[in-house]
Write an enzyme that holds these catalytic residues in place. Sequence first.
Site, PDB file in Angstrom:
ATOM      1  N   ASP A  24     -12.617  10.048 -20.816  1.00 49.80           N
ATOM      2  CA  ASP A  24     -12.535   8.610 -20.541  1.00 49.80           C
ATOM      3  C   ASP A  24     -12.246   7.948 -21.895  1.00 49.80           C
ATOM      4  O   ASP A  24     -13.136   7.759 -22.712  1.00 49.80           O
ATOM      5  CB  ASP A  24     -13.870   8.134 -19.959  1.00 49.80           C
ATOM      6  CG  ASP A  24     -13.872   6.631 -19.685  1.00 49.80           C
ATOM      7  OD1 ASP A  24     -12.933   5.931 -20.147  1.00 49.80           O
ATOM      8  OD2 ASP A  24     -14.821   6.149 -19.037  1.00 49.80           O
ATOM      9  N   GLU A  50       0.845  -1.206   0.000  1.00 50.32           N
ATOM     10  CA  GLU A  50       0.000   0.000   0.000  1.00 50.32           C
ATOM     11  C   GLU A  50       0.875   1.248   0.000  1.00 50.32           C
ATOM     12  O   GLU A  50       1.878   1.311   0.725  1.00 50.32           O
ATOM     13  CB  GLU A  50      -0.927  -0.013   1.215  1.00 50.32           C
ATOM     14  CG  GLU A  50      -2.162  -0.847   0.940  1.00 50.32           C
ATOM     15  CD  GLU A  50      -2.839  -1.368   2.184  1.00 50.32           C
ATOM     16  OE1 GLU A  50      -2.233  -2.247   2.825  1.00 50.32           O
ATOM     17  OE2 GLU A  50      -3.942  -0.905   2.486  1.00 50.32           O
TER      18      GLU A  50
END
Length: 398
Positions: free
Chosen positions: A196, A48
């Site tokens: 997008d 992470e």
Amino acid sequence: MKDIQIKKLIDTERKRQKKVINLVASENYVSRDVLEALGSELTDKYGEGYPGRRYYRGTSVVDEVERLAQNRALELFELDKEAWSVNVQPLSGSPANFAVYAALVPQGEKIMGMELSHGGHLTHGQKVSITGKFWNSALYTVSKENERIDYDSLREFALKEKPKIIVAGFTAYAHIIDFKKFREIADAAGALLMVDMSHFAGLVAGKVYPSPFSTQGGLALADVVTTTTHKTLRGPRSAIIFSKRDERGLDKKIDKIIIPGLQGGPHFNTIAAVAVALKEVGTPAFRKYAAQVVKNAKALSDELARLGWRIVEGGTETHLLRVDTWMNGKGIGGREAADKLEAAGIIVNENTIPFDTRKPMDPSGIRLGSAPETTRGKKEQDFIKIAQTIDKVLRKTR
Ligand code: DSN
């Protein structure tokens, strides 16, 4: 593999894929190298955070993997590291789009995207999507006359609705988008411009579709660009977010939403596979492929039109097209058409057409794409034959 049940299913799916003609506009076939990276030990590692800033130890290798993917993404789209930031951790397109809004649009403010039935995506603010629930949305449509974007109406709509972000880039729109016009509209409305490019990213990389990042003269277009990596980009199922680096701090806000805001540990095997795919996409062979994808879609569209089928928007400039199979009751519904084609070994998806009078589960059309079969080496003549087969299969029922 020791798990016989799963092995059998994988083998069966491999055989199914080999057997059919795949015209699903959002699919493609990855290379062995991409599969190898996906199936590697990188899947075992937690990390992470971002390269050099992790919450775990033992991350020197995955740091390199992630940096490589980031650099290749920037290089592929000819982006300056100082001007653009890239995040390669989004798990797929929908979470990537969600992350952008969560980072940049205060809850309750407005997203402006294209209506789903006209070619938009669920995550562009449709009411059934979380993006249409957490945020208000204003959905634009295409023009009734030619089923294409009417930029004057869009401008009027944007000035009236005052969205915080405008989304350009669709899942079923067959023509090239005018990013410059979108930029002007976003500026006039005081909105951010998000592109997008999930569907046509491979075409942009292959230089057969304009770049949404900036014009050749350097005029800035999108503020944020999202893309999936598994459609025309021919990579694993994942997504990338590009954002402009400037005093607004868009990149920092997006990075913070991806982790710790939304996701946990990055999928390093997938990120490595994305890096592999991006390298493949940067080759002259891929550029040839992208050009062939567009030629093949046009051959398919032209032949279907010649055989009497109505092509939505009157044709295509990209890898996809929609066919109005219903033709005001003279033909068959999209679901029935897709079922019949599947029975004949051609895989497509049913799709709404603009101003559809039928339901999304059984709409008036089908969507076809040329990317997967072009990966398998098919050329215009093959696509003309595919069009003739489609005609035969669907015409029987007329
Ligand atoms: N489901 C994808 C498509 O088929 O276009 C978009 O997410």
